[in-house]
Design a protein around this motif. Structure first.
Motif, PDB file in Angstrom:
ATOM      1  N   UNK A 168      41.905  46.603  46.507  1.00  0.00           N
ATOM      2  CA  UNK A 168      41.220  47.838  46.110  1.00  0.00           C
ATOM      3  C   UNK A 168      41.894  48.542  44.939  1.00  0.00           C
ATOM      4  N   UNK A 169      43.134  48.192  44.648  1.00  0.00           N
ATOM      5  CA  UNK A 169      43.846  48.824  43.541  1.00  0.00           C
ATOM      6  C   UNK A 169      43.662  48.074  42.223  1.00  0.00           C
ATOM      7  N   UNK A 170      43.025  46.893  42.267  1.00  0.00           N
ATOM      8  CA  UNK A 170      42.830  46.090  41.068  1.00  0.00           C
ATOM      9  C   UNK A 170      41.368  45.654  40.991  1.00  0.00           C
ATOM     10  N   UNK A 171      40.762  45.750  39.824  1.00  0.00           N
ATOM     11  CA  UNK A 171      39.333  45.430  39.717  1.00  0.00           C
ATOM     12  C   UNK A 171      39.010  43.936  39.769  1.00  0.00           C
ATOM     13  N   UNK A 172      39.977  43.083  39.516  1.00  0.00           N
ATOM     14  CA  UNK A 172      39.696  41.652  39.475  1.00  0.00           C
ATOM     15  C   UNK A 172      39.769  41.019  40.869  1.00  0.00           C
ATOM     16  N   UNK A 173      39.072  39.915  41.001  1.00  0.00           N
ATOM     17  CA  UNK A 173      39.074  39.163  42.249  1.00  0.00           C
ATOM     18  C   UNK A 173      40.078  38.032  42.149  1.00  0.00           C
ATOM     19  N   UNK A 174      40.667  37.661  43.254  1.00  0.00           N
ATOM     20  CA  UNK A 174      41.563  36.513  43.313  1.00  0.00           C
ATOM     21  C   UNK A 174      40.855  35.423  44.106  1.00  0.00           C
ATOM     22  N   UNK A 175      40.681  34.260  43.495  1.00  0.00           N
ATOM     23  CA  UNK A 175      40.091  33.141  44.210  1.00  0.00           C
ATOM     24  C   UNK A 175      41.157  32.587  45.142  1.00  0.00           C
ATOM     25  N   UNK A 176      40.872  32.618  46.407  1.00  0.00           N
ATOM     26  CA  UNK A 176      41.848  32.228  47.409  1.00  0.00           C
ATOM     27  C   UNK A 176      41.679  30.776  47.818  1.00  0.00           C
ATOM     28  N   UNK A 177      40.437  30.346  47.966  1.00  0.00           N
ATOM     29  CA  UNK A 177      40.206  29.005  48.471  1.00  0.00           C
ATOM     30  C   UNK A 177      38.835  28.502  48.029  1.00  0.00           C
TER      31      UNK A 177
END
Length: 70
Positions: free
Chosen positions: A44-53
């Motif tokens: 919630x503190x960063x606008x980008x998504x992290x691809x986890x899997x």
């Protein structure tokens, strides 16, 4: 209903141990009779998504997605 409960249990297991996300995605894809899935999470503190899997994606498909769309 058992499938839903099993998937929910797998989510909780994966939250506790991130190495289990691929197993969850595989089970989820089979449960919905899909072909592939991607799990992305957002802090919630960063606008980008992290691809986890990723599940069911070829290396070329992942590369094209990252290069063109991500």
């Amino acid at each position: 209903m058992d499938t839903v409960l099993n998937l929910i249990g797998m989510i909780y297991d994966s939250v506790a141990d991130a190495s289990r996300w691929p197993s969850f995605l595989e089970a989820f894809v089979y449960a919905i009779r899909g072909r592939r899935a991607t799990l992305s999470l957002r802090d919630s503190k960063h606008p980008e998504f992290a691809m986890v899997s990723w599940f069911g994606w070829s290396d070329d498909d992942v590369r094209v997605y990252v290069e063109r769309y991500a």
